[in-house]
Scaffold this motif. Structure first.
Motif, PDB file in Angstrom:
ATOM      1  N   GLU A 323      -0.523  -5.328 -18.528  1.00  0.00           N
ATOM      2  CA  GLU A 323       0.296  -4.658 -17.513  1.00  0.00           C
ATOM      3  C   GLU A 323       0.522  -3.216 -17.959  1.00  0.00           C
ATOM      4  OE1 GLU A 323       3.837  -6.402 -15.538  1.00  0.00           O
ATOM      5  OE2 GLU A 323       4.771  -4.434 -15.790  1.00  0.00           O
ATOM      6  N   VAL A 324       0.161  -2.293 -17.076  1.00  0.00           N
ATOM      7  CA  VAL A 324       0.396  -0.862 -17.337  1.00  0.00           C
ATOM      8  C   VAL A 324       1.074  -0.285 -16.096  1.00  0.00           C
ATOM      9  CG1 VAL A 324      -1.605  -0.639 -18.866  1.00  0.00           C
ATOM     10  CG2 VAL A 324      -1.881  -0.200 -16.416  1.00  0.00           C
ATOM     11  N   CYS A 325       1.493   0.954 -16.183  1.00  0.00           N
ATOM     12  CA  CYS A 325       2.138   1.605 -15.031  1.00  0.00           C
ATOM     13  C   CYS A 325       1.244   1.484 -13.795  1.00  0.00           C
ATOM     14  CB  CYS A 325       2.374   3.078 -15.357  1.00  0.00           C
ATOM     15  SG  CYS A 325       3.059   4.005 -13.965  1.00  0.00           S
ATOM     16  N   CYS A 326       1.855   1.157 -12.643  1.00  0.00           N
ATOM     17  CA  CYS A 326       1.076   0.991 -11.411  1.00  0.00           C
ATOM     18  C   CYS A 326       0.614   2.331 -10.850  1.00  0.00           C
ATOM     19  CB  CYS A 326       1.902   0.253 -10.362  1.00  0.00           C
ATOM     20  SG  CYS A 326       3.282   1.243  -9.722  1.00  0.00           S
ATOM     21  N   GLY A 327       1.232   3.421 -11.299  1.00  0.00           N
ATOM     22  CA  GLY A 327       0.803   4.754 -10.873  1.00  0.00           C
ATOM     23  C   GLY A 327       1.474   5.263  -9.610  1.00  0.00           C
ATOM     24  N   GLU A 340      -5.726   7.565 -10.000  1.00  0.00           N
ATOM     25  CA  GLU A 340      -6.976   6.822  -9.775  1.00  0.00           C
ATOM     26  C   GLU A 340      -7.379   6.027 -11.015  1.00  0.00           C
ATOM     27  OE1 GLU A 340      -9.639   9.827  -8.288  1.00  0.00           O
ATOM     28  OE2 GLU A 340      -8.348  10.068  -6.529  1.00  0.00           O
ATOM     29  N   MET A 341      -7.083   6.606 -12.177  1.00  0.00           N
ATOM     30  CA  MET A 341      -7.385   5.902 -13.426  1.00  0.00           C
ATOM     31  C   MET A 341      -6.562   4.611 -13.525  1.00  0.00           C
ATOM     32  SD  MET A 341      -7.295   7.860 -17.044  1.00  0.00           S
ATOM     33  CE  MET A 341      -5.819   7.176 -17.749  1.00  0.00           C
ATOM     34  N   MET A 342      -5.250   4.722 -13.172  1.00  0.00           N
ATOM     35  CA  MET A 342      -4.381   3.540 -13.247  1.00  0.00           C
ATOM     36  C   MET A 342      -4.841   2.478 -12.243  1.00  0.00           C
ATOM     37  SD  MET A 342      -2.519   5.117 -15.411  1.00  0.00           S
ATOM     38  CE  MET A 342      -1.307   4.002 -16.013  1.00  0.00           C
ATOM     39  N   CYS A 365       6.067  -0.507  -6.942  1.00  0.00           N
ATOM     40  CA  CYS A 365       4.817  -1.217  -7.280  1.00  0.00           C
ATOM     41  C   CYS A 365       4.314  -1.973  -6.049  1.00  0.00           C
ATOM     42  CB  CYS A 365       5.035  -2.204  -8.420  1.00  0.00           C
ATOM     43  SG  CYS A 365       5.931  -1.539  -9.834  1.00  0.00           S
ATOM     44  N   PHE A 366       5.231  -2.622  -5.333  1.00  0.00           N
ATOM     45  CA  PHE A 366       4.854  -3.368  -4.125  1.00  0.00           C
ATOM     46  C   PHE A 366       4.189  -2.437  -3.107  1.00  0.00           C
ATOM     47  CE2 PHE A 366       6.673  -4.211   0.209  1.00  0.00           C
ATOM     48  CZ  PHE A 366       5.740  -5.166   0.587  1.00  0.00           C
ATOM     49  N   ASP A 367       4.782  -1.274  -2.908  1.00  0.00           N
ATOM     50  CA  ASP A 367       4.232  -0.320  -1.932  1.00  0.00           C
ATOM     51  C   ASP A 367       2.835   0.132  -2.331  1.00  0.00           C
ATOM     52  OD1 ASP A 367       4.437   1.873   0.202  1.00  0.00           O
ATOM     53  OD2 ASP A 367       4.113   3.029  -1.626  1.00  0.00           O
ATOM     54  N   VAL A 368       2.684   0.481  -3.604  1.00  0.00           N
ATOM     55  CA  VAL A 368       1.382   1.031  -4.004  1.00  0.00           C
ATOM     56  C   VAL A 368       0.310  -0.056  -3.990  1.00  0.00           C
ATOM     57  CG1 VAL A 368       1.470   0.808  -6.542  1.00  0.00           C
ATOM     58  CG2 VAL A 368       0.413   2.816  -5.517  1.00  0.00           C
ATOM     59  N   PHE A 369       0.659  -1.285  -4.398  1.00  0.00           N
ATOM     60  CA  PHE A 369      -0.335  -2.374  -4.350  1.00  0.00           C
ATOM     61  C   PHE A 369      -0.724  -2.672  -2.897  1.00  0.00           C
ATOM     62  CE2 PHE A 369       1.436  -4.335  -8.524  1.00  0.00           C
ATOM     63  CZ  PHE A 369       0.682  -3.441  -9.266  1.00  0.00           C
ATOM     64  N   SER A 370       0.268  -2.653  -2.014  1.00  0.00           N
ATOM     65  CA  SER A 370       0.008  -3.018  -0.616  1.00  0.00           C
ATOM     66  C   SER A 370      -0.786  -1.947   0.122  1.00  0.00           C
ATOM     67  CB  SER A 370       1.328  -3.230   0.139  1.00  0.00           C
ATOM     68  OG  SER A 370       2.106  -4.194  -0.499  1.00  0.00           O
ATOM     69  N   ASN A 371      -0.570  -0.698  -0.241  1.00  0.00           N
ATOM     70  CA  ASN A 371      -1.127   0.385   0.587  1.00  0.00           C
ATOM     71  C   ASN A 371      -2.152   1.281  -0.103  1.00  0.00           C
ATOM     72  OD1 ASN A 371       0.648  -0.306   2.787  1.00  0.00           O
ATOM     73  ND2 ASN A 371       2.305   0.578   1.584  1.00  0.00           N
ATOM     74  N   HIS A 372      -2.224   1.228  -1.430  1.00  0.00           N
ATOM     75  CA  HIS A 372      -3.101   2.200  -2.108  1.00  0.00           C
ATOM     76  C   HIS A 372      -4.000   1.577  -3.173  1.00  0.00           C
ATOM     77  CE1 HIS A 372      -0.966   5.378  -0.020  1.00  0.00           C
ATOM     78  NE2 HIS A 372       0.155   4.778  -0.368  1.00  0.00           N
ATOM     79  N   TYR A 373      -4.103   0.259  -3.197  1.00  0.00           N
ATOM     80  CA  TYR A 373      -5.044  -0.430  -4.096  1.00  0.00           C
ATOM     81  C   TYR A 373      -6.077  -1.125  -3.208  1.00  0.00           C
ATOM     82  CZ  TYR A 373      -2.720   0.081  -8.667  1.00  0.00           C
ATOM     83  OH  TYR A 373      -2.212   0.570  -9.847  1.00  0.00           O
ATOM     84  N   PRO A 374      -7.124  -0.416  -2.819  1.00  0.00           N
ATOM     85  CA  PRO A 374      -8.035  -0.972  -1.807  1.00  0.00           C
ATOM     86  C   PRO A 374      -8.784  -2.220  -2.256  1.00  0.00           C
ATOM     87  CG  PRO A 374      -8.906   1.087  -2.726  1.00  0.00           C
ATOM     88  CD  PRO A 374      -7.521   0.932  -3.249  1.00  0.00           C
ATOM     89  N   ASP A 375      -8.971  -2.407  -3.574  1.00  0.00           N
ATOM     90  CA  ASP A 375      -9.799  -3.538  -4.025  1.00  0.00           C
ATOM     91  C   ASP A 375      -8.995  -4.692  -4.614  1.00  0.00           C
ATOM     92  OD1 ASP A 375     -12.119  -2.181  -3.272  1.00  0.00           O
ATOM     93  OD2 ASP A 375     -12.070  -1.005  -5.130  1.00  0.00           O
TER      94      ASP A 375
END
Ligand code: SF4
Ligand code: SF4
Ligand code: FES
Length: 520
Positions: A323-327, A340-342, A365-375
């Protein structure tokens, strides 16, 4: 809606104020006939024509083009000429009409928007032509037009400006409208000097990226969302406030923005029943969040989560050292390379466990996973969504009581940005003894705590004014003994505010998860 069976009427509850003669604003109720298609502006014109010629408001085009008729209708800034009365009256036929907030009232619904235009001028909104001007027209490609995100459709109506929480405490902030215009200019290949638009807007670091401005734009534009793009230009040139630079460097080196050792990331969980989500199948993967891992106050949320899930029979696992920072905050600060690295690193780790579910402590974290982690292959949820479902399914039950009055602060990344308004309230209302009361500003009209968009590490330019202080005072005014929230950033900001204001004998801030574990 009132009426005699043949004619329906609507009541406009209008805030009237003439600073030359009135001590303070007062509401006046005036009736108009309610017919399909009649707009709020039509109703105001009718009242002025037939009932009270002194009613004062602005309008010009009547077609949503000039932006002059912007006013606050039922708490939301809108164009009166595009707001149909039937869409806005409540069951009693009432609609509330007020002038824009955060700007002085000249008379009734007419406001002085000088500060709006002063901020606009800061970004020097005109195009700077190159020396080799083409003989005919400047051509820009369709791709380039698309990249402008429709920003050219802004009509300078002021709805975003008036809704912005930072503007409400600091008129020196550049404001959403000016950020959008700066974005338009620096994205325009016809403009030869992008720097000129960026030199006087160092206050753009004050934006909390709450995105309240976007929710109130009548043209569906996203002025707050361009803050990250503008900041990324400054990041590329190394023009980052020092404290934000420290957070960025720490994220690069330590995989968290708090200058803490990565090896200590799970120290908070010592002795707790937490599985290794990478080594064995789990019901849900728990993504803890940097703040909940390292901040002693926020660690209590994570500890409460683990204990509550044990009580509910949920087999919870983490990514352990992976587990690292979600960015999320790196993206909002504009460090796109680091972000992008994270994303790349974490996507690979999160996709490994044999579960379909990742549950986060933090709305960020929820927002970024839901909206900015395409894969991402898993379904991402905030813990309030997951826990509300466990309660509804009877898997999580409360044996204890919390006999207190509680008010709930909507975190922007959860509510305004992802429409999760009901689940936190459902959980609170499920706890025996809790009396839930709402603050004046709640749900879509909630007030930002001031902790997003990198503001956790950056004090900002407003001297002495803090959104978190204003929010705590609003919570105290409800008579609540507990200010509940569902975000480690909000918890941190509001906790600090309560201590600074010396209000800890009247109210305490708790994360919903802390209340859940207390009542199990
Ligand atoms: S995102 Fe929030 S703080 Fe930033 S400009 Fe918009 S309303 Fe203001
Ligand atoms: S961005 Fe939207 S709300 Fe803001 S001034 Fe432009 S049109 Fe109005
Ligand atoms: S009167 Fe022009 S936008 Fe409403």
């Amino acid at each position: 809606m009132s009426g005699n069976g043949h004619t329906k009427t609507a009541t406009l509850r209008i805030e009237r104020f003439n600073p030359d003669v009135d001590e303070k604003p007062a509401f006046e109720e005036l009736q108009v006939e309610l017919v399909p298609g009649k707009t709020v502006l039509d109703a105001l014109l009718e009242i002025k024509e037939e009932q009270d010629g002194s009613l004062t408001f602005r309008r010009s085009c009547r077609h949503g083009i000039c932006g002059s008729c912007t006013m606050n209708i039922n708490g939301i800034n809108m164009l009166a000429c595009e707001s149909t009365l039937t869409d806005h009256v409540n069951e009693e036929g009432l609609v509330m009409v007020r002038p824009l907030a955060s700007v002085p009232v000249i008379k009734d619904l007419v406001t002085d928007r000088s500060s709006f235009w002063e901020q606009y001028q800061l970004i020097k909104p005109w195009l700077t032509s190159p020396e080799d001007v083409p003989e005919k027209e400047f051509l820009i490609s369709p791709e380039e037009v698309n990249s402008l995100s429709n920003a050219e459709r802004c009509i300078n109506c002021g709805a975003c400006y008036s809704a912005c929480p930072v503007i409400s405490i600091d008129k020196g902030f550049v404001g959403p409208h000016a950020m959008l215009k700066a974005f338009l200019r620096v994205s325009d290949s016809r403009d030869s000097n992008h720097d000129v638009h960026m030199t006087d807007i160092e206050t753009l670091w004050d934006c909390t990226t709450c995105y309240m401005c976007a929710t109130q734009c009548p043209k569906d534009l996203e002025p707050g969302q361009v803050a990250g793009t503008l900041r990324s230009l400054l990041v590329e040139e190394g023009k980052v406030p020092r404290t934000l630079g420290v957070a960025l460097t720490s994220t690069f080196r330590n995989k968290n923005p708090f200058e803490m050792m990565h090896a200590d990331r799970l120290a908070w969980a010592e002795g707790l029943p937490l599985q290794d989500g990478l080594a064995e199948p789990v019901d849900a993967l728990y993504f803890v969040c940097c703040l909940a891992c390292y901040d002693p106050r926020a660690q209590k949320i994570a500890q409460a989560m683990v204990s509550s899930m044990e009580a509910a029979g949920v087999n919870l696992g983490t990514l352990g050292s992976e587990e690292v920072c979600c960015g999320s905050e790196m993206q909002r600060i504009g460090e796109m390379g680091l972000f992008e690295m994270m994303v790349e690193e974490l996507t690979e780790s999160i996709n490994k466990p044999q579960t379909q579910q990742v549950v986060t402590t933090s709305p960020h974290c929820f927002d970024v996973f839901s909206n900015h982690y395409p894969d991402l292959n898993l379904n991402a949820e905030h813990y309030t969504q997951y826990v509300a479902r466990l309660i509804a399914d009877g898997q999580l039950a409360f044996k204890g009581e919390i006999n207190k009055r509680v008010t709930y602060h909507d975190p922007c990344y959860l509510g305004i940005q992802n429409n999760v308004f009901d689940e936190p309230r459902t959980i609170l209302q499920s706890i025996p003894g809790v009396e839930l009361v709402e603050m004046e500003r709640s749900r879509k009209q909630s007030l930002c705590c001031g902790g997003g968009g990198g503001r956790m590490w950056f004090e900002g330019h407003a001297s002495g004014a803090h959104l978190s202080h204003e929010r705590v005072r609003e919570a105290v005014s409800t008579g609540a003994q507990i200010l509940a929230t569902a975000c480690p950033f909000c918890l941190n900001m509001l906790d600090d505010a309560i201590k600074t204001l010396a209000l800890d004998d009247q109210i305490e801030v708790k994360d919903i998860m802390e209340l859940v574990v207390e009542a199990i």
